[in-house]
Motif scaffolding. Structure first.
Motif, PDB file in Angstrom:
ATOM      1  N   ASN A   1       0.851  -1.186  -0.064  1.00 14.89           N
ATOM      2  CA  ASN A   1      -0.085  -0.065  -0.094  1.00 14.89           C
ATOM      3  C   ASN A   1       0.772   1.198   0.287  1.00 14.89           C
ATOM      4  O   ASN A   1       0.360   2.411  -0.290  1.00 14.89           O
ATOM      5  CB  ASN A   1      -1.094   0.087   1.231  1.00 14.89           C
ATOM      6  CG  ASN A   1      -0.628  -0.338   2.606  1.00 14.89           C
ATOM      7  OD1 ASN A   1       0.527  -0.843   2.618  1.00 14.89           O
ATOM      8  ND2 ASN A   1      -1.247   0.058   3.527  1.00 14.89           N
ATOM      9  N   GLN A   2       2.169   1.147   0.383  1.00 17.43           N
ATOM     10  CA  GLN A   2       3.042   2.625   0.320  1.00 17.43           C
ATOM     11  C   GLN A   2       3.260   2.641  -1.091  1.00 17.43           C
ATOM     12  O   GLN A   2       3.838   3.867  -1.389  1.00 17.43           O
ATOM     13  CB  GLN A   2       4.353   1.995   0.962  1.00 17.43           C
ATOM     14  CG  GLN A   2       4.226   2.041   2.619  1.00 17.43           C
ATOM     15  CD  GLN A   2       5.414   1.889   3.270  1.00 17.43           C
ATOM     16  OE1 GLN A   2       6.018   0.727   3.449  1.00 17.43           O
ATOM     17  NE2 GLN A   2       6.129   2.958   3.584  1.00 17.43           N
ATOM     18  N   VAL A   3       3.107   1.814  -2.097  1.00 19.82           N
ATOM     19  CA  VAL A   3       3.370   2.026  -3.534  1.00 19.82           C
ATOM     20  C   VAL A   3       1.963   2.124  -4.268  1.00 19.82           C
ATOM     21  O   VAL A   3       1.987   2.043  -5.591  1.00 19.82           O
ATOM     22  CB  VAL A   3       4.363   1.069  -4.213  1.00 19.82           C
ATOM     23  CG1 VAL A   3       5.876   1.488  -3.619  1.00 19.82           C
ATOM     24  CG2 VAL A   3       4.063  -0.473  -4.137  1.00 19.82           C
TER      25      VAL A   3
ATOM     26  N   GLY B   1      11.192   5.355  12.353  1.00 20.58           N
ATOM     27  CA  GLY B   1      10.861   6.177  11.103  1.00 20.58           C
ATOM     28  C   GLY B   1      10.169   5.557   9.963  1.00 20.58           C
ATOM     29  O   GLY B   1       9.970   4.192  10.204  1.00 20.58           O
ATOM     30  N   CYS B   2       9.678   5.964   8.886  1.00 18.85           N
ATOM     31  CA  CYS B   2       8.781   5.353   7.894  1.00 18.85           C
ATOM     32  C   CYS B   2       9.100   6.082   6.744  1.00 18.85           C
ATOM     33  O   CYS B   2       8.929   7.228   6.558  1.00 18.85           O
ATOM     34  CB  CYS B   2       7.619   5.411   8.420  1.00 18.85           C
ATOM     35  SG  CYS B   2       6.222   4.573   7.179  1.00 18.85           S
ATOM     36  N   LEU B   3       8.972   5.331   5.555  1.00 21.14           N
ATOM     37  CA  LEU B   3       9.317   6.155   4.301  1.00 21.14           C
ATOM     38  C   LEU B   3       8.257   6.660   4.017  1.00 21.14           C
ATOM     39  O   LEU B   3       8.196   7.859   3.411  1.00 21.14           O
ATOM     40  CB  LEU B   3       9.679   5.076   3.021  1.00 21.14           C
ATOM     41  CG  LEU B   3      10.684   4.196   3.328  1.00 21.14           C
ATOM     42  CD1 LEU B   3      10.866   3.135   2.057  1.00 21.14           C
ATOM     43  CD2 LEU B   3      12.125   5.233   3.366  1.00 21.14           C
ATOM     44  N   SER B   4       6.698   6.592   4.494  1.00 19.09           N
ATOM     45  CA  SER B   4       5.752   7.323   4.280  1.00 19.09           C
ATOM     46  C   SER B   4       5.450   8.385   5.013  1.00 19.09           C
ATOM     47  O   SER B   4       4.556   9.023   5.016  1.00 19.09           O
ATOM     48  CB  SER B   4       4.576   6.521   4.351  1.00 19.09           C
ATOM     49  OG  SER B   4       4.440   5.417   3.188  1.00 19.09           O
TER      50      SER B   4
ATOM     51  N   GLN C   1       6.347  -5.997  12.698  1.00 20.89           N
ATOM     52  CA  GLN C   1       5.296  -5.419  13.369  1.00 20.89           C
ATOM     53  C   GLN C   1       5.077  -4.260  12.610  1.00 20.89           C
ATOM     54  O   GLN C   1       4.105  -3.902  12.408  1.00 20.89           O
ATOM     55  CB  GLN C   1       5.678  -5.030  14.882  1.00 20.89           C
ATOM     56  CG  GLN C   1       5.562  -6.370  15.627  1.00 20.89           C
ATOM     57  CD  GLN C   1       6.331  -6.179  17.023  1.00 20.89           C
ATOM     58  OE1 GLN C   1       5.844  -5.758  17.863  1.00 20.89           O
ATOM     59  NE2 GLN C   1       7.655  -6.843  17.188  1.00 20.89           N
ATOM     60  N   HIS C   2       5.974  -3.546  12.073  1.00 20.84           N
ATOM     61  CA  HIS C   2       5.933  -2.288  11.372  1.00 20.84           C
ATOM     62  C   HIS C   2       5.087  -2.373  10.190  1.00 20.84           C
ATOM     63  O   HIS C   2       4.188  -1.870   9.745  1.00 20.84           O
ATOM     64  CB  HIS C   2       7.309  -1.540  11.063  1.00 20.84           C
ATOM     65  CG  HIS C   2       7.337  -0.151  10.496  1.00 20.84           C
ATOM     66  ND1 HIS C   2       7.698   1.100  11.011  1.00 20.84           N
ATOM     67  CD2 HIS C   2       6.943   0.089   9.177  1.00 20.84           C
ATOM     68  CE1 HIS C   2       7.317   1.968  10.166  1.00 20.84           C
ATOM     69  NE2 HIS C   2       7.007   1.374   9.069  1.00 20.84           N
ATOM     70  N   GLU C   3       5.751  -3.335   9.335  1.00 20.36           N
ATOM     71  CA  GLU C   3       5.143  -3.790   8.183  1.00 20.36           C
ATOM     72  C   GLU C   3       3.662  -4.415   8.243  1.00 20.36           C
ATOM     73  O   GLU C   3       2.772  -3.856   7.366  1.00 20.36           O
ATOM     74  CB  GLU C   3       5.985  -4.600   7.264  1.00 20.36           C
ATOM     75  CG  GLU C   3       7.480  -4.186   6.845  1.00 20.36           C
ATOM     76  CD  GLU C   3       7.292  -2.770   6.366  1.00 20.36           C
ATOM     77  OE1 GLU C   3       6.381  -2.362   5.601  1.00 20.36           O
ATOM     78  OE2 GLU C   3       8.274  -1.928   6.624  1.00 20.36           O
TER      79      GLU C   3
ATOM     80  N   ASP D   1       1.629  -3.664  10.694  1.00 20.81           N
ATOM     81  CA  ASP D   1       0.796  -2.482  11.031  1.00 20.81           C
ATOM     82  C   ASP D   1       0.450  -1.818   9.598  1.00 20.81           C
ATOM     83  O   ASP D   1      -0.686  -1.456   9.123  1.00 20.81           O
ATOM     84  CB  ASP D   1       1.486  -1.470  11.837  1.00 20.81           C
ATOM     85  CG  ASP D   1       1.486  -1.698  13.403  1.00 20.81           C
ATOM     86  OD1 ASP D   1       0.666  -2.746  13.587  1.00 20.81           O
ATOM     87  OD2 ASP D   1       2.263  -1.185  13.942  1.00 20.81           O
ATOM     88  N   HIS D   2       1.284  -1.637   8.860  1.00 13.17           N
ATOM     89  CA  HIS D   2       1.112  -1.076   7.362  1.00 13.17           C
ATOM     90  C   HIS D   2       0.066  -1.511   6.760  1.00 13.17           C
ATOM     91  O   HIS D   2      -1.308  -0.965   6.140  1.00 13.17           O
ATOM     92  CB  HIS D   2       2.171  -1.047   6.361  1.00 13.17           C
ATOM     93  CG  HIS D   2       3.209   0.221   6.643  1.00 13.17           C
ATOM     94  ND1 HIS D   2       2.630   1.360   6.413  1.00 13.17           N
ATOM     95  CD2 HIS D   2       4.584   0.321   6.887  1.00 13.17           C
ATOM     96  CE1 HIS D   2       3.756   2.419   6.569  1.00 13.17           C
ATOM     97  NE2 HIS D   2       5.019   1.582   6.613  1.00 13.17           N
ATOM     98  N   LEU D   3      -0.091  -3.022   6.584  1.00 15.72           N
ATOM     99  CA  LEU D   3      -1.082  -3.589   5.786  1.00 15.72           C
ATOM    100  C   LEU D   3      -2.463  -3.573   6.646  1.00 15.72           C
ATOM    101  O   LEU D   3      -3.473  -3.790   5.832  1.00 15.72           O
ATOM    102  CB  LEU D   3      -0.527  -5.209   5.983  1.00 15.72           C
ATOM    103  CG  LEU D   3       0.751  -5.474   5.052  1.00 15.72           C
ATOM    104  CD1 LEU D   3       1.082  -6.805   4.914  1.00 15.72           C
ATOM    105  CD2 LEU D   3       0.602  -4.845   3.649  1.00 15.72           C
TER     106      LEU D   3
HETATM  107 ZN   LIG Z   1       6.682   2.211   7.325  1.00 16.90          ZN
END
Ligand SMILES: [Zn+2]
Length: 156
Positions: free
Chosen positions: A48-50, A93-96, A135-137, A139-141
Protein backbone atom coordinates in the motif's frame (compact mmCIF):
# COMPACT_ATOMS: atom_id res chain seq x y z
CA UNK A 1 9.69 3.23 -11.00
CA UNK A 2 6.88 3.07 -8.47
CA UNK A 3 6.86 5.90 -5.96
CA UNK A 4 6.37 5.74 -2.20
CA UNK A 5 3.20 7.54 -1.22
CA UNK A 6 3.15 9.56 1.97
CA UNK A 7 0.74 10.41 4.76
CA UNK A 8 -2.11 11.52 4.65
CA UNK A 9 -2.82 9.55 1.44
CA UNK A 10 -5.85 7.40 2.32
CA UNK A 11 -4.36 4.30 0.72
CA UNK A 12 -2.06 4.17 3.74
CA UNK A 13 -4.83 4.16 6.31
CA UNK A 14 -7.02 1.42 4.83
CA UNK A 15 -6.65 -2.26 5.67
CA UNK A 16 -5.19 -4.05 2.63
CA UNK A 17 -6.84 -6.90 0.74
CA UNK A 18 -6.03 -10.53 1.41
CA UNK A 19 -4.04 -12.17 -1.41
CA UNK A 20 -5.78 -15.37 -2.44
CA UNK A 21 -2.86 -16.78 -4.41
CA UNK A 22 0.71 -15.79 -5.33
CA UNK A 23 0.70 -15.51 -9.10
CA UNK A 24 2.79 -13.87 -11.82
CA UNK A 25 1.43 -10.31 -11.27
CA UNK A 26 2.18 -10.59 -7.53
CA UNK A 27 5.72 -11.82 -8.26
CA UNK A 28 6.23 -8.95 -10.70
CA UNK A 29 5.02 -6.45 -8.11
CA UNK A 30 7.51 -7.90 -5.59
CA UNK A 31 10.35 -7.26 -8.07
CA UNK A 32 9.15 -3.67 -8.61
CA UNK A 33 8.86 -3.11 -4.85
CA UNK A 34 12.43 -4.38 -4.36
CA UNK A 35 13.72 -1.66 -6.69
CA UNK A 36 11.79 0.97 -4.71
CA UNK A 37 13.00 -0.33 -1.34
CA UNK A 38 16.63 -0.25 -2.49
CA UNK A 39 16.22 3.19 -4.07
CA UNK A 40 14.75 4.65 -0.86
CA UNK A 41 17.17 2.70 1.40
CA UNK A 42 14.30 1.21 3.36
CA UNK A 43 14.46 -1.98 5.44
CA UNK A 44 10.86 -2.83 4.59
CA UNK A 45 8.13 -1.79 2.20
CA UNK A 46 4.44 -2.62 2.08
CA UNK A 47 2.36 -2.78 -1.10
CA UNK A 48 0.00 0.00 0.00
CA UNK A 49 3.01 2.32 0.30
CA UNK A 50 3.33 2.07 -3.48
CA UNK A 51 -0.43 2.38 -3.90
CA UNK A 52 -1.29 -1.33 -4.28
CA UNK A 53 -4.11 -2.65 -2.14
CA UNK A 54 -2.63 -6.04 -1.20
CA UNK A 55 -1.50 -7.68 2.03
CA UNK A 56 2.09 -7.90 0.82
CA UNK A 57 5.34 -6.57 2.30
CA UNK A 58 9.02 -7.07 1.64
CA UNK A 59 11.88 -6.85 4.14
CA UNK A 60 15.65 -6.87 3.77
CA UNK A 61 18.56 -5.39 5.67
CA UNK A 62 22.21 -5.48 4.73
CA UNK A 63 24.96 -3.62 6.48
CA UNK A 64 28.50 -4.95 6.28
CA UNK A 65 29.41 -3.13 9.48
CA UNK A 66 26.73 -4.67 11.68
CA UNK A 67 26.41 -8.14 10.25
CA UNK A 68 24.57 -9.54 13.27
CA UNK A 69 21.62 -7.31 12.37
CA UNK A 70 21.46 -8.40 8.73
CA UNK A 71 18.20 -9.82 7.47
CA UNK A 72 17.95 -11.85 4.26
CA UNK A 73 15.21 -10.90 1.81
CA UNK A 74 11.80 -11.88 3.16
CA UNK A 75 8.31 -11.57 1.69
CA UNK A 76 5.25 -11.27 3.92
CA UNK A 77 1.94 -12.35 2.40
CA UNK A 78 -1.21 -12.08 4.52
CA UNK A 79 0.92 -11.97 7.68
CA UNK A 80 -0.90 -12.36 10.98
CA UNK A 81 0.85 -11.87 14.31
CA UNK A 82 -0.55 -14.48 16.69
CA UNK A 83 1.67 -13.99 19.73
CA UNK A 84 3.75 -11.13 21.07
CA UNK A 85 5.90 -10.99 24.20
CA UNK A 86 8.32 -8.65 25.96
CA UNK A 87 7.15 -5.13 25.11
CA UNK A 88 9.69 -2.32 24.88
CA UNK A 89 9.80 1.28 23.70
CA UNK A 90 11.78 2.30 20.66
CA UNK A 91 11.87 4.98 17.99
CA UNK A 92 11.05 4.36 14.36
CA UNK A 93 10.83 6.19 11.10
CA UNK A 94 8.82 5.37 7.98
CA UNK A 95 9.27 6.09 4.28
CA UNK A 96 5.66 7.30 4.22
CA UNK A 97 6.35 9.82 7.02
CA UNK A 98 9.56 11.38 5.73
CA UNK A 99 12.06 12.97 8.10
CA UNK A 100 10.11 12.10 11.23
CA UNK A 101 10.66 9.72 14.12
CA UNK A 102 8.08 8.38 16.54
CA UNK A 103 8.28 6.66 19.88
CA UNK A 104 6.36 3.38 19.72
CA UNK A 105 5.87 0.18 21.67
CA UNK A 106 7.08 -3.04 20.04
CA UNK A 107 7.43 -6.62 21.22
CA UNK A 108 10.77 -8.37 21.26
CA UNK A 109 9.40 -11.87 20.61
CA UNK A 110 6.65 -12.58 18.12
CA UNK A 111 4.99 -15.46 16.32
CA UNK A 112 3.20 -14.97 13.06
CA UNK A 113 1.47 -16.88 10.33
CA UNK A 114 2.78 -16.08 6.88
CA UNK A 115 2.35 -17.39 3.36
CA UNK A 116 5.49 -18.05 1.34
CA UNK A 117 5.99 -17.70 -2.41
CA UNK A 118 4.93 -21.33 -2.90
CA UNK A 119 1.58 -20.51 -1.30
CA UNK A 120 2.40 -22.47 1.82
CA UNK A 121 1.21 -21.00 5.11
CA UNK A 122 3.40 -21.57 8.11
CA UNK A 123 4.30 -20.22 11.52
CA UNK A 124 7.40 -18.06 11.99
CA UNK A 125 8.92 -17.35 15.41
CA UNK A 126 11.33 -14.46 15.54
CA UNK A 127 12.70 -11.71 17.73
CA UNK A 128 14.73 -8.50 17.84
CA UNK A 129 15.16 -6.29 14.79
CA UNK A 130 13.37 -8.61 12.36
CA UNK A 131 10.40 -8.89 14.74
CA UNK A 132 10.33 -5.08 14.94
CA UNK A 133 10.25 -4.64 11.15
CA UNK A 134 7.57 -7.32 10.80
CA UNK A 135 5.41 -5.45 13.34
CA UNK A 136 5.95 -2.19 11.41
CA UNK A 137 5.02 -3.75 8.06
CA UNK A 138 2.07 -5.71 9.46
CA UNK A 139 0.76 -2.43 10.87
CA UNK A 140 1.01 -0.91 7.38
CA UNK A 141 -1.06 -3.75 5.93
CA UNK A 142 -3.68 -3.08 8.60
CA UNK A 143 -3.75 0.62 7.70
CA UNK A 144 -1.83 1.69 10.80
CA UNK A 145 0.97 4.26 10.62
CA UNK A 146 3.51 5.28 13.25
CA UNK A 147 1.69 8.57 13.79
CA UNK A 148 -1.40 6.53 14.82
CA UNK A 149 0.38 4.47 17.48
CA UNK A 150 3.05 6.91 18.72
CA UNK A 151 3.36 7.07 22.49
CA UNK A 152 1.95 10.41 23.75
CA UNK A 153 1.39 11.15 20.06
CA UNK A 154 4.94 12.36 20.20
CA UNK A 155 6.78 13.31 17.07
CA UNK A 156 10.39 13.29 18.27
ZN1 LIG B 1 6.64 2.36 7.22
Amino acid sequence: MLKVITYPNQKLTKKTKHISRINEPVLKLIEKMKIVMYEYHGVGLSANQVGKNMALSIIEYNDENISDKNIPFLVLVNPKIIKKEKPYLTTEGCLSLPKQEFKVERYDKIELLNTDLNNNRSKIKTNGFLAQIIQHETDHLNGILLCNIAINNENI
